[in-house]
Design an enzyme around this catalytic site. Structure first.
Site, PDB file in Angstrom:
ATOM      1  N   CYS A   1      11.087  21.152  28.975  1.00 45.19           N
ATOM      2  CA  CYS A   1       9.654  21.210  28.710  1.00 45.19           C
ATOM      3  C   CYS A   1       9.013  19.868  28.428  1.00 45.19           C
ATOM      4  O   CYS A   1       9.404  19.177  27.494  1.00 45.19           O
ATOM      5  CB  CYS A   1       9.417  22.002  27.443  1.00 45.19           C
ATOM      6  SG  CYS A   1       9.832  23.672  27.591  1.00 45.19           S
TER       7      CYS A   1
ATOM      8  N   GLU B   1       3.139  20.553  34.108  1.00 48.36           N
ATOM      9  CA  GLU B   1       4.326  20.634  34.937  1.00 48.36           C
ATOM     10  C   GLU B   1       4.860  22.046  35.042  1.00 48.36           C
ATOM     11  O   GLU B   1       4.515  22.915  34.248  1.00 48.36           O
ATOM     12  CB  GLU B   1       5.407  19.713  34.404  1.00 48.36           C
ATOM     13  CG  GLU B   1       5.783  19.997  32.979  1.00 48.36           C
ATOM     14  CD  GLU B   1       6.604  18.857  32.405  1.00 48.36           C
ATOM     15  OE1 GLU B   1       7.824  18.880  32.626  1.00 48.36           O
ATOM     16  OE2 GLU B   1       6.053  17.964  31.758  1.00 48.36           O
TER      17      GLU B   1
HETATM   18  N1  SAH Z   1       6.053  27.565  23.057  1.00 49.22           N
HETATM   19  C1  SAH Z   1       6.948  28.553  23.552  1.00 49.22           C
HETATM   20  C2  SAH Z   1       7.391  28.363  24.992  1.00 49.22           C
HETATM   21  C3  SAH Z   1       7.729  26.986  25.487  1.00 49.22           C
HETATM   22  S1  SAH Z   1       9.297  26.315  25.307  1.00 49.22           S
HETATM   23  C4  SAH Z   1       8.143  28.668  22.652  1.00 49.22           C
HETATM   24  O1  SAH Z   1       8.237  27.920  21.700  1.00 49.22           O
HETATM   25  O2  SAH Z   1       8.957  29.549  22.867  1.00 49.22           O
HETATM   26  C5  SAH Z   1      10.496  27.314  26.090  1.00 49.22           C
HETATM   27  C6  SAH Z   1      11.842  27.223  25.369  1.00 49.22           C
HETATM   28  O3  SAH Z   1      12.468  25.946  25.531  1.00 49.22           O
HETATM   29  C7  SAH Z   1      11.696  27.438  23.878  1.00 49.22           C
HETATM   30  O4  SAH Z   1      12.725  28.280  23.441  1.00 49.22           O
HETATM   31  C8  SAH Z   1      11.863  26.024  23.341  1.00 49.22           C
HETATM   32  O5  SAH Z   1      12.233  26.044  22.005  1.00 49.22           O
HETATM   33  C9  SAH Z   1      12.909  25.467  24.272  1.00 49.22           C
HETATM   34  N2  SAH Z   1      12.990  24.019  24.335  1.00 49.22           N
HETATM   35  C10 SAH Z   1      12.011  23.111  24.192  1.00 49.22           C
HETATM   36  N3  SAH Z   1      12.472  21.860  24.306  1.00 49.22           N
HETATM   37  C11 SAH Z   1      13.786  21.971  24.564  1.00 49.22           C
HETATM   38  C12 SAH Z   1      14.833  21.021  24.787  1.00 49.22           C
HETATM   39  N4  SAH Z   1      14.580  19.724  24.781  1.00 49.22           N
HETATM   40  N5  SAH Z   1      16.086  21.490  25.024  1.00 49.22           N
HETATM   41  C13 SAH Z   1      16.333  22.820  25.037  1.00 49.22           C
HETATM   42  N6  SAH Z   1      15.390  23.757  24.835  1.00 49.22           N
HETATM   43  C14 SAH Z   1      14.130  23.344  24.586  1.00 49.22           C
END
Ligand code: SAH
Length: 358
Positions: free
Chosen positions: A335, A89
């Site tokens: 995500c 996505e």
């Molecule tokens: N793997 C990488 C990039 C993907 S996630 C990383 O960990 O940075 C991108 C951002 O969204 C990251 O900061 C992650 O921690 C955050 N994220 C993931 N799920 C989330 C959610 N449900 N609510 C808010 N932020 C979230």
């Protein structure tokens, strides 16, 4: 599975064309055509060469399977289908300064962060450099525009997957995205988010791609971080900060921390004060975001007023910070949420997100 032509750099295309006994300038035509979002069959090259390419390479490695448009803010969420049937996505967010596309770097993820939907089914496979690029090419194409005036002006590697767990493909993608003869995107318009894989962070500092390095911190101590992020058992916050300093020294770019505010976990004023202490004097910025609660996980977003208090506390301590709006909440903006719903749809008759398709 056929190979992916968009994996190749301009130089690799030249070798390919030479091997096929064609003139060198054809490589430029192919590269430009691909960057315009063309399929192989649409490339303006001799038909014999087109046929040869079609035998070996995928005609359309990444297809837009569905588009959802947020009624709240115009954010578009895309469900892409890969040649092997896997789904990934992406999101296109509209800001005053341009449009930011969020791309995925892996099918699923194996980092196991407790708040994240991408990790629910683990990692399925890495995306190739071309599959990452094709997400952008597909959106540019579907949004229209010219080569000079593309829909996607900014890119964030914040979709499903851990970019540094797919290091070689991600670096190759970044080189093709920034290639002068292609989309020519400035590294300043690109952000890469990592959960903090320290060796790769250090390696990346030396690649000469001065993008906005973003680290998902989400906690102020290693113990607390390990509660939601298993990677904290491998690398300490102090090591992450060291790698960030290294990045600043090599690139001159300040770095960014993502901090997702989770109620009862990391969102108290005491946490804000500890975070300020940790980051004081560093050339960094903090992006706060309230958790976009994932159905499958038992974590709650911090209240709006607590989030604002957190922001004010950081600012009062002299830390540069912003509280980001959560965009596209009505279309599964976080995500992995959309894919997770689609994958589970096959087993339970659940409806896709309640937003209009296009
Ligand atoms: N793997 C990488 C990039 C993907 S996630 C990383 O960990 O940075 C991108 C951002 O969204 C990251 O900061 C992650 O921690 C955050 N994220 C993931 N799920 C989330 C959610 N449900 N609510 C808010 N932020 C979230």
């Amino acid at each position: 599975m056929k190979r992916i032509l968009q994996d190749l750099s301009r130089a690799e295309l030249e070798e390919l064309v030479a091997r096929a006994g064609e003139k060198k300038f054809r490589a430029g035509q192919i590269f430009l055509g691909l960057m315009q979002g063309k399929k192989i069959s649409e490339l303006n090259i001799p038909s014999a060469l087109r046929e040869t390419l079609l035998k070996t390479f995928e005609e359309e490695p990444v297809r837009i399977a569905e588009t959802f448009v947020s009624q709240e803010d115009g954010t578009k969420k895309y469900l892409f289908r890969l040649s092997d049937g896997n789904l990934i996505e992406g999101v296109l967010m509209r800001y005053k300064y341009g449009n930011t596309q969020c791309v995925s770097t892996q099918v699923g993820c194996r980092m196991g962060c407790k708040f994240c939907a991408s990790t629910l089914g683990g990692r399925v496979r890495d995306l190739t450099a071309g599959e990452i690029l094709c997400q952008i090419l597909a959106v540019n194409r579907s949004e229209g525009g010219t080569m000079k005036d593309r829909a996607v002006t900014n890119v964030v590697l914040m979709g499903s997957g851990e970019p540094f767990d797919n290091y070689e493909n991600v670096v190759k993608f970044l080189r093709n995205l920034t290639a002068e003869e292609g989309l020519n995107m400035s590294a300043r318009n690109i952000s890469l988010s990592t959960c903090g894989l320290v060796p790769e962070m250090k390696k990346f500092a030396a690649e000469g791609i001065p993008l906005n390095l973003t680290v998902s911190l989400h906690a102020v101590t290693d113990e607390e971080r390990a509660r939601t992020m298993p990677i904290a058992n491998r690398y300490k916050i102090s090591e992450i900060l060291g790698a960030c300093s290294d990045y600043f020294e090599k690139t001159g770019r300040r770095y960014i921390f993502e901090y997702t505010l989770i109620s009862g976990e990391n969102a108290d004023v005491a946490h804000a004060l500890a975070l300020a202490k940790l980051l004081k004097g560093r050339p960094c910025h903090v992006n706060l975001i309230r958790l976009n609660a994932v159905r499958e996980r038992d974590l709650k977003a911090a209240e709006e007023r607590d989030a604002r208090k957190f922001l004010e506390t950081l600012e009062a301590q002299g830390i540069s910070a912003t509280l980001r709006r959560s965009m596209g909440a009505d279309i599964g903006g976080a995500c992995g949420q959309l894919r997770a719903r689609y994958v589970s749809k096959n087993s339970s008759e659940e409806k896709p997100p309640a937003a209009t398709g296009r």
